[in-house]
Design a protein around this motif. Structure first.
Motif, PDB file in Angstrom:
ATOM      1  N   LEU A 129       0.823  -1.215   0.000  1.00  0.00           N
ATOM      2  CA  LEU A 129       0.000   0.000   0.000  1.00  0.00           C
ATOM      3  C   LEU A 129       0.860   1.269   0.000  1.00  0.00           C
ATOM      4  O   LEU A 129       0.459   2.289  -0.572  1.00  0.00           O
ATOM      5  CB  LEU A 129      -0.933  -0.006   1.217  1.00  0.00           C
ATOM      6  N   PHE A 130       2.014   1.218   0.630  1.00  0.00           N
ATOM      7  CA  PHE A 130       2.920   2.364   0.610  1.00  0.00           C
ATOM      8  C   PHE A 130       3.445   2.638  -0.798  1.00  0.00           C
ATOM      9  O   PHE A 130       3.626   3.792  -1.191  1.00  0.00           O
ATOM     10  CB  PHE A 130       4.111   2.122   1.548  1.00  0.00           C
ATOM     11  N   ALA A 131       3.720   1.580  -1.565  1.00  0.00           N
ATOM     12  CA  ALA A 131       4.491   1.723  -2.803  1.00  0.00           C
ATOM     13  C   ALA A 131       3.677   1.684  -4.085  1.00  0.00           C
ATOM     14  O   ALA A 131       4.028   2.350  -5.063  1.00  0.00           O
ATOM     15  CB  ALA A 131       5.560   0.626  -2.851  1.00  0.00           C
ATOM     16  N   ILE A 132       2.594   0.917  -4.126  1.00  0.00           N
ATOM     17  CA  ILE A 132       1.953   0.636  -5.416  1.00  0.00           C
ATOM     18  C   ILE A 132       1.373   1.862  -6.118  1.00  0.00           C
ATOM     19  O   ILE A 132       1.398   1.915  -7.364  1.00  0.00           O
ATOM     20  CB  ILE A 132       0.880  -0.469  -5.255  1.00  0.00           C
ATOM     21  N   PRO A 133       0.854   2.875  -5.419  1.00  0.00           N
ATOM     22  CA  PRO A 133       0.300   4.021  -6.163  1.00  0.00           C
ATOM     23  C   PRO A 133       1.320   4.684  -7.087  1.00  0.00           C
ATOM     24  O   PRO A 133       0.964   5.135  -8.181  1.00  0.00           O
ATOM     25  CB  PRO A 133      -0.151   4.990  -5.052  1.00  0.00           C
ATOM     26  N   TYR A 134       2.583   4.730  -6.675  1.00  0.00           N
ATOM     27  CA  TYR A 134       3.597   5.442  -7.448  1.00  0.00           C
ATOM     28  C   TYR A 134       3.978   4.680  -8.717  1.00  0.00           C
ATOM     29  O   TYR A 134       4.267   5.293  -9.744  1.00  0.00           O
ATOM     30  CB  TYR A 134       4.818   5.693  -6.560  1.00  0.00           C
ATOM     31  N   VAL A 135       3.961   3.352  -8.645  1.00  0.00           N
ATOM     32  CA  VAL A 135       4.216   2.558  -9.844  1.00  0.00           C
ATOM     33  C   VAL A 135       3.064   2.702 -10.827  1.00  0.00           C
ATOM     34  O   VAL A 135       3.269   2.916 -12.024  1.00  0.00           O
ATOM     35  CB  VAL A 135       4.435   1.077  -9.481  1.00  0.00           C
ATOM     36  N   VAL A 136       1.834   2.608 -10.335  1.00  0.00           N
ATOM     37  CA  VAL A 136       0.654   2.697 -11.210  1.00  0.00           C
ATOM     38  C   VAL A 136       0.577   4.069 -11.864  1.00  0.00           C
ATOM     39  O   VAL A 136       0.417   4.184 -13.093  1.00  0.00           O
ATOM     40  CB  VAL A 136      -0.637   2.411 -10.414  1.00  0.00           C
ATOM     41  N   ILE A 137       0.702   5.118 -11.078  1.00  0.00           N
ATOM     42  CA  ILE A 137       0.558   6.483 -11.598  1.00  0.00           C
ATOM     43  C   ILE A 137       1.644   6.801 -12.621  1.00  0.00           C
ATOM     44  O   ILE A 137       1.368   7.300 -13.717  1.00  0.00           O
ATOM     45  CB  ILE A 137       0.582   7.510 -10.444  1.00  0.00           C
ATOM     46  N   ASN A 138       2.906   6.523 -12.288  1.00  0.00           N
ATOM     47  CA  ASN A 138       3.999   6.851 -13.208  1.00  0.00           C
ATOM     48  C   ASN A 138       3.953   6.012 -14.467  1.00  0.00           C
ATOM     49  O   ASN A 138       4.265   6.507 -15.563  1.00  0.00           O
ATOM     50  CB  ASN A 138       5.348   6.667 -12.510  1.00  0.00           C
ATOM     51  N   THR A 139       3.558   4.747 -14.342  1.00  0.00           N
ATOM     52  CA  THR A 139       3.431   3.904 -15.534  1.00  0.00           C
ATOM     53  C   THR A 139       2.334   4.441 -16.441  1.00  0.00           C
ATOM     54  O   THR A 139       2.515   4.537 -17.669  1.00  0.00           O
ATOM     55  CB  THR A 139       3.111   2.452 -15.142  1.00  0.00           C
ATOM     56  N   ALA A 140       1.188   4.804 -15.859  1.00  0.00           N
ATOM     57  CA  ALA A 140       0.080   5.331 -16.654  1.00  0.00           C
ATOM     58  C   ALA A 140       0.469   6.632 -17.353  1.00  0.00           C
ATOM     59  O   ALA A 140       0.193   6.821 -18.547  1.00  0.00           O
ATOM     60  CB  ALA A 140      -1.141   5.550 -15.760  1.00  0.00           C
ATOM     61  N   VAL A 141       1.124   7.517 -16.637  1.00  0.00           N
ATOM     62  CA  VAL A 141       1.544   8.795 -17.225  1.00  0.00           C
ATOM     63  C   VAL A 141       2.556   8.559 -18.337  1.00  0.00           C
ATOM     64  O   VAL A 141       2.481   9.184 -19.412  1.00  0.00           O
ATOM     65  CB  VAL A 141       2.126   9.720 -16.135  1.00  0.00           C
ATOM     66  N   ALA A 142       3.508   7.648 -18.099  1.00  0.00           N
ATOM     67  CA  ALA A 142       4.539   7.366 -19.106  1.00  0.00           C
ATOM     68  C   ALA A 142       3.929   6.784 -20.375  1.00  0.00           C
ATOM     69  O   ALA A 142       4.317   7.151 -21.494  1.00  0.00           O
ATOM     70  CB  ALA A 142       5.571   6.402 -18.538  1.00  0.00           C
ATOM     71  N   VAL A 143       2.954   5.897 -20.230  1.00  0.00           N
ATOM     72  CA  VAL A 143       2.296   5.285 -21.397  1.00  0.00           C
ATOM     73  C   VAL A 143       1.485   6.322 -22.158  1.00  0.00           C
ATOM     74  O   VAL A 143       1.487   6.357 -23.394  1.00  0.00           O
ATOM     75  CB  VAL A 143       1.421   4.095 -20.969  1.00  0.00           C
ATOM     76  N   ARG A 144       0.799   7.206 -21.433  1.00  0.00           N
ATOM     77  CA  ARG A 144      -0.026   8.239 -22.097  1.00  0.00           C
ATOM     78  C   ARG A 144       0.843   9.226 -22.874  1.00  0.00           C
ATOM     79  O   ARG A 144       0.395   9.794 -23.873  1.00  0.00           O
ATOM     80  CB  ARG A 144      -0.834   9.009 -21.052  1.00  0.00           C
ATOM     81  N   ARG A 145       2.076   9.443 -22.412  1.00  0.00           N
ATOM     82  CA  ARG A 145       2.936  10.452 -23.047  1.00  0.00           C
ATOM     83  C   ARG A 145       3.712   9.927 -24.254  1.00  0.00           C
ATOM     84  O   ARG A 145       4.476  10.671 -24.860  1.00  0.00           O
ATOM     85  CB  ARG A 145       3.912  10.998 -22.007  1.00  0.00           C
ATOM     86  N   VAL A 146       3.544   8.654 -24.564  1.00  0.00           N
ATOM     87  CA  VAL A 146       4.206   8.117 -25.753  1.00  0.00           C
ATOM     88  C   VAL A 146       3.661   8.825 -26.987  1.00  0.00           C
ATOM     89  O   VAL A 146       2.437   9.005 -27.136  1.00  0.00           O
ATOM     90  CB  VAL A 146       3.971   6.593 -25.860  1.00  0.00           C
ATOM     91  N   ASP A 147       4.532   9.259 -27.862  1.00  0.00           N
ATOM     92  CA  ASP A 147       4.152   9.994 -29.070  1.00  0.00           C
ATOM     93  C   ASP A 147       3.165   9.174 -29.906  1.00  0.00           C
ATOM     94  O   ASP A 147       3.494   8.052 -30.340  1.00  0.00           O
ATOM     95  CB  ASP A 147       5.403  10.295 -29.896  1.00  0.00           C
ATOM     96  N   PRO A 148       1.938   9.668 -30.122  1.00  0.00           N
ATOM     97  CA  PRO A 148       0.958   8.914 -30.914  1.00  0.00           C
ATOM     98  C   PRO A 148       1.406   8.646 -32.347  1.00  0.00           C
ATOM     99  O   PRO A 148       0.927   7.709 -32.981  1.00  0.00           O
ATOM    100  CB  PRO A 148      -0.284   9.807 -30.876  1.00  0.00           C
ATOM    101  N   VAL A 149       2.326   9.459 -32.847  1.00  0.00           N
ATOM    102  CA  VAL A 149       2.855   9.228 -34.202  1.00  0.00           C
ATOM    103  C   VAL A 149       3.527   7.864 -34.281  1.00  0.00           C
ATOM    104  O   VAL A 149       3.419   7.147 -35.288  1.00  0.00           O
ATOM    105  CB  VAL A 149       3.834  10.348 -34.593  1.00  0.00           C
TER     106      VAL A 149
END
Length: 251
Positions: A129-149
């Motif tokens: 519970l201490f750690a998992i939010p940061y992995v989920v949030i950063n992974t989601a943000v990183a995937v969303r920021r991938v260039d759609p091109v």
């Protein structure tokens, strides 16, 4: 480049030497209740290592960290990817992530203890519970920021969604994901210590409680320094893995 690295290393060594000097000057070994000097702390630390007490307790405590952080990675990365790619998943997961990030985690430890008791599972749950939010949030943000091109180009060449995710999205998202993992590791270490101190086990928590109860300041400080050193080593390892994966993602 080599000169710059040597310069950074020299600055770090100088800062460490200064810190040790201040510690040694501020310490007082006249009685056991006072803040110990650096040399006395090192001597006590070696006694704990030589007797086998510290290695055994660290091994027991790190079982909680290892299992908890493994669960964080196995669950957190896929959840982060699905959260970024599926809107329904995002709507379901986001409120819980906000809750876990916003709430002082120590406030829900009594609830975990009431549900799971003074067990290994309870301590692992705290780490997760201490750690998992940061992995989920950063992974989601990183995937969303991938260039759609990049993804559109992959689709235009006939790549499936799975192939695009594996060969395009994940390599591009590696830096952001590793940043989340690095932050999560720090939080997992905090969770490990908090769990040991509040949900008393057979590891570091019980050792610190025993030493504290006998007013042995130097051994408590030696144990705390051991945890700090472990954290530095683990964070350095993650940074090394991040650099290696960063080279792969740029290929």
């Amino acid at each position: 480049m080599a000169d710059r690295r040597l310069g950074r290393l020299a600055i770090r060594i100088a800062a460490l030497v200064l810190f040790i000097g201040i510690w040694q000057a501020a310490g007082d070994d006249s009685i056991n209740l006072l803040f110990p000097t650096f040399t006395r702390t090192v001597s006590v630390w070696w006694d704990l290592v030589e007797s086998g007490v510290l290695p055994i307790t660290l091994l027991i405590t790190n079982q909680t960290l290892f299992v908890g952080f493994l669960i964080v990675l196995v669950l957190g990365i896929p959840i982060g990817i699905f959260t970024a790619r599926i809107k329904l998943m995002d709507k379901i997961v986001s409120p819980y992530l906000t809750f876990l990030v916003a709430i002082p985690m120590i406030a829900i430890i009594p609830v975990i203890q009431a549900l799971l008791g003074l067990t290994f599972a309870a301590r692992v749950t705290v780490v997760v519970l201490f750690a998992i939010p940061y992995v989920v949030i950063n992974t989601a943000v990183a995937v969303r920021r991938v260039d759609p091109v990049l993804t559109e180009m992959a689709f235009s060449f006939g790549a499936s969604r799975l192939m695009t995710l594996r060969d395009v999205v994940l390599p591009a998202a590696v830096p952001g994901m590793m940043a989340g993992i690095r932050i999560a590791l720090g939080q997992a270490l905090i969770g490990m210590v908090v769990a040991e101190l509040t949900i008393v086990g057979a590891g570091i928590g019980s050792l610190i409680a025993d030493l504290q109860g006998r007013f042995r300041v130097a051994p408590v400080l030696a144990v705390a320094c051991s945890i700090v050193i472990e954290g530095i080593i683990l964070m350095s390892l993650v940074e090394w893995i991040e650099r290696r994966l960063g080279r792969w993602s740029k290929q």
